[in-house]
Design an enzyme around this catalytic site. Sequence first.
Site, short mmCIF file in Angstrom:
data_model
loop_
_atom_site.label_atom_id
_atom_site.label_comp_id
_atom_site.label_asym_id
_atom_site.label_seq_id
_atom_site.Cartn_x
_atom_site.Cartn_y
_atom_site.Cartn_z
CG ASP A 1 -0.34 0.30 2.52
OD1 ASP A 1 0.91 0.38 2.60
OD2 ASP A 1 -1.08 0.47 3.51
CG HIS B 1 11.08 -24.19 12.64
ND1 HIS B 1 11.21 -24.13 14.01
CD2 HIS B 1 12.20 -24.81 12.20
CE1 HIS B 1 12.35 -24.69 14.38
NE2 HIS B 1 12.99 -25.11 13.29
NE ARG C 1 10.92 -30.42 15.80
CZ ARG C 1 12.16 -30.17 15.40
NH1 ARG C 1 12.79 -31.00 14.56
NH2 ARG C 1 12.81 -29.10 15.83
CG HIS C 2 9.63 -27.94 11.52
ND1 HIS C 2 9.30 -27.43 12.75
CD2 HIS C 2 10.95 -28.27 11.58
CE1 HIS C 2 10.37 -27.42 13.52
NE2 HIS C 2 11.38 -27.93 12.84
CB CYS D 1 0.92 -2.19 4.84
SG CYS D 1 0.82 -3.07 6.40
N GLY D 2 2.46 -0.05 6.07
CA GLY D 2 3.21 0.78 7.01
C GLY D 2 3.89 -0.04 8.10
CB THR D 3 2.64 -1.84 10.97
OG1 THR D 3 1.42 -2.37 10.44
CG2 THR D 3 2.40 -0.48 11.60
N GLY D 4 3.30 -3.57 8.26
CA GLY D 4 3.33 -4.98 7.82
C GLY D 4 2.20 -5.78 8.44
N GLY E 1 -1.34 -5.05 8.82
CA GLY E 1 -2.61 -5.14 8.09
C GLY E 1 -2.50 -6.00 6.84
C1 RB5 Z 1 -1.88 3.08 6.38
O1 RB5 Z 1 -1.85 4.34 6.96
C2 RB5 Z 1 -1.52 2.03 7.41
O2 RB5 Z 1 -2.59 1.83 8.28
C3 RB5 Z 1 -1.14 0.72 6.72
O3 RB5 Z 1 -0.07 0.95 5.87
C4 RB5 Z 1 -0.71 -0.42 7.62
O4 RB5 Z 1 0.26 -0.02 8.52
C5 RB5 Z 1 -1.78 -1.20 8.23
O5 RB5 Z 1 -1.58 -2.18 8.96
#
Ligand code: RB5
Length: 148
Positions: free
Chosen positions: A8, A103, A137-138, A70-73, A75
């Site tokens: 995104d 694993h 096992r994995h 995404c911003g944090t990975g 979502g």
């Molecule tokens: C977008 O602002 C942000 O919410 C998206 O990139 C992401 O971090 C969501 O998990």
Amino acid sequence: MKIAIAADHGGYELKEKIKEYLESIYANDKDVEILDIGTDSDASVDYPMYGKKCAEKVASGQAQKGIVICGTGIGISIAANKVKGIRCALCTNEKMAEMSRKHNDANMLALGGRITDPDTALRIVDVWLKTNFEGGRHKRRVDMLDCI
Ligand code: RB5
């Protein structure tokens, strides 16, 4: 091997860096193709759509690996993991990337464009792509995941 990559707006810049890097390291390897699924700018878009699109490429076999950002990975990894057959691992360091392959047989990697610096992200991608699943096992546990 086809590697699908999507992001995104929060992951767009890092996606471009990773794509450029992968295209350079695989420049002479005709067996590797990078499929860029978007987004194509830093204009605001909805991460679920990009996570889903990339995951569907992997789940359908049109790509063997997927990378989503995404911003944090968070979502975009949640979105990808809703697609049957996807094991998407959000990794913030090389150890997580290694173990997600050994694993968990992760077929998708998620990164946070606002969390992980580009150099670390490229090292994570490297480790993730070169590490093989250990099986044994994995395998039983991964099979259990796929039945959920
Ligand atoms: C977008 O602002 C942000 O919410 C998206 O990139 C992401 O971090 C969501 O998990």
